[in-house]
Design an enzyme around this catalytic site. Structure first.
Site, PDB file in Angstrom:
ATOM      1  N   GLU A 260       9.995 108.452   6.614  1.00  0.00           N
ATOM      2  CA  GLU A 260      11.034 108.050   5.661  1.00  0.00           C
ATOM      3  C   GLU A 260      12.431 108.183   6.256  1.00  0.00           C
ATOM      4  O   GLU A 260      13.263 107.279   6.103  1.00  0.00           O
ATOM      5  CB  GLU A 260      10.927 108.915   4.397  1.00  0.00           C
ATOM      6  CG  GLU A 260       9.707 108.633   3.527  1.00  0.00           C
ATOM      7  CD  GLU A 260       9.827 107.332   2.760  1.00  0.00           C
ATOM      8  OE1 GLU A 260      10.875 106.662   2.847  1.00  0.00           O
ATOM      9  OE2 GLU A 260       8.858 106.968   2.064  1.00  0.00           O
ATOM     10  N   SER A 261      12.713 109.294   6.911  1.00  0.00           N
ATOM     11  CA  SER A 261      14.113 109.594   7.264  1.00  0.00           C
ATOM     12  C   SER A 261      14.309 110.144   8.669  1.00  0.00           C
ATOM     13  O   SER A 261      15.446 110.453   9.039  1.00  0.00           O
ATOM     14  CB  SER A 261      14.658 110.625   6.273  1.00  0.00           C
ATOM     15  OG  SER A 261      13.976 111.873   6.430  1.00  0.00           O
TER      16      SER A 261
END
Length: 457
Positions: free
Chosen positions: A309-310
């Site tokens: 995700e990040s």
């Protein structure tokens, strides 16, 4: 030795063996011995492509396949773990097992000594070196590099063939090392190059991303189970059983389970991920462990998802406005009581809670690990689209409860002829497939890295 599938002898097999009926030849000595013992002795080795202990116990492509065959026979499978291909071949030659299921290639050189079951997986022998090291451009250049292979392997057989073309070709065959250990030696620059099957390379290059495929050394070859030379009865039974595997989809399921997520290879991304496991993960690991424990998740899965995700950046922002470590939308964050999406603790707790809730919403017919993979897909694309894909899977004759089949259907949500009649309409269905594949890949690498670095998870 590890024992599995403790079951009673199947009445059908007992009848055939006892009465020599069922329209088949009289039972062979080895089939009678298996029935009398109540177990199938399987010689294998401990490796990620064959047999290993996973998060939920025994696992591996060969483990699952051999266990299913033993179940078909109505006996239990007893796995004898050996250290190398050389040990497996020697043990089979000495009559210490009914079959060898150890990622072995069916080669002409082995035909004279053993009997083989049907081929079940295509691989290709590849020359593997390290980035920045030796890089031969043709088979003729192999005489100038140091090559190491595991003894008694199909690689030795192929190198012997190549020596007819390259008279100066030499190599070191090690009976004490597995192919995986030799690949690590190449990565550590202790030897120039190795030869390995493409499936072994695909799995291990994720752990040692500097390994480089230089050239193929063969056309595609079949992996097959190896049997003692007089095991014609067992060979007949194997041929019969394998003939039905395409219909029941078992091979496709196992290939998806163990190899479906390793096709990606991005050297820069994986090298960066390995560095961040050392530099960033210690800061966030307690948060992942706490959140995962609260919601009955594996913390390494949650950490792998967060990296997808990040890249473990608490301030990450996407062009669509999702923010934070777990990239939550403003609406979802509100529903999860996440007041500050940039607070890593809140974001991780919220993401774990959301994933667990999605997993709970799935029908009881979906078992693990498919349940988790499908929940991850819903995290990415939305549960509505996942339910649409499940309905479409049924319509097209696929099993909606298995990830390996649902992932074939999800990309169809981008096609008008399908999405026009679905409740939730269009979706970029290939994205959740890639999303799940990458998370599984990151998790495998993370588990391996932590095991090497600290010896514990």
């Amino acid at each position: 030795m590890p024992d599995t599938l403790t079951t009673r002898l199947a009445p059908g097999l007992a009848l055939c063996l006892g009465l020599a009926a069922c329209g088949e030849p009289a039972p062979s000595a080895e089939m009678e011995a298996i029935a009398e013992r109540g177990e199938l002795i399987v010689l294998t080795r401990n490796a990620p492509t064959t047999y290993f202990f996973g998060r939920d116990g025994e696992a591996g492509f060969e483990y699952d396949l051999a266990s299913a065959f033993a179940d078909h026979l109505g006996v239990r499978a007893r796995f004898v773990l050996l250290d190398s291909v050389d040990d497996v071949v020697r043990a089979l030659d000495e009559g210490k097992g009914d079959l060898a299921a150890a990622g072995l290639t069916h080669t002409p050189g082995r035909d004279g000594r053993f009997t083989f079951g049907p081929g079940y997986f295509l691989v290709q022998q590849q020359l593997i070196c390290r980035r920045g090291g030796a890089s031969p451009e043709s088979p003729e250049d192999l005489a100038d590099v140091q090559i190491m292979v595991t003894a008694s392997s199909s690689y030795v057989e192929r190198l012997e063939e190549l020596r007819a073309q390259v008279p100066g070709l030499t190599w070191e065959a090690r009976a004490d090392l597995t192919t995986e250990q030799i690949l690590e030696k190449v990565w550590r620059r202790e030897v120039d190059c190795a030869v390995a099957d493409s499936n072994i390379v695909a799995v291990n290059r994720r752990y040692f991303p500097e390994l480089k495929v230089i050239m193929p050394l063969t056309e595609e070859e079949s992996l097959a189970w190896m049997l003692p030379p007089d095991s014609r009865g067992l060979q007949r039974e194997l041929n019969h059983w394998f003939a039905g595997l395409e219909d029941n989809g078992l091979l496709a399921i196992l290939q998806g389970r163990y190899y479906g997520h390793v096709e990606i290879f991005d050297y820069v991304d994986l090298a960066r991920f390995r560095r961040r496991i050392d530099s960033l993960l210690p800061r966030f690991r307690p948060l992942f462990e706490e959140a995962a424990g609260t919601h009955d998740l594996d913390w390494t899965l949650l950490a792998a998802q967060a990296y997808q995700e990040s890249h473990w950046d608490p301030t990450a922002r996407s062009p669509t406005g999702v923010r934070g470590m777990m990239m939550l939308t403003q609406l979802t964050a509100g529903e999860l009581n996440v007041n500050d999406r940039l607070d890593p603790a809140q974001s991780i707790r919220g993401g774990a809670r959301y994933l667990a809730a999605l997993r709970e919403r799935l029908p009881d017919s979906i078992q693990e690990p498919d349940r988790t993979w499908i929940a991850l897909a819903a995290y990415n694309v939305g549960m509505g689209h996942v339910f649409d894909a499940r309905g479409l899977a049924r319509e097209l004759g696929h099993d909606p409860d298995t990830w390996v089949e649902l992932r074939e259907v999800l990309p169809l949500l981008a096609q008008p002829r399908y999405h026009r009649r679905l409740r939730y309409g269009y979706a970029r269905g290939s994205e959740p497939v890639e999303y799940v594949r990458r998370i599984r890949n990151y998790q495998d690498i993370l588990i391996e890295r932590l095991s090497v670095v600290s010896g514990q998870l």
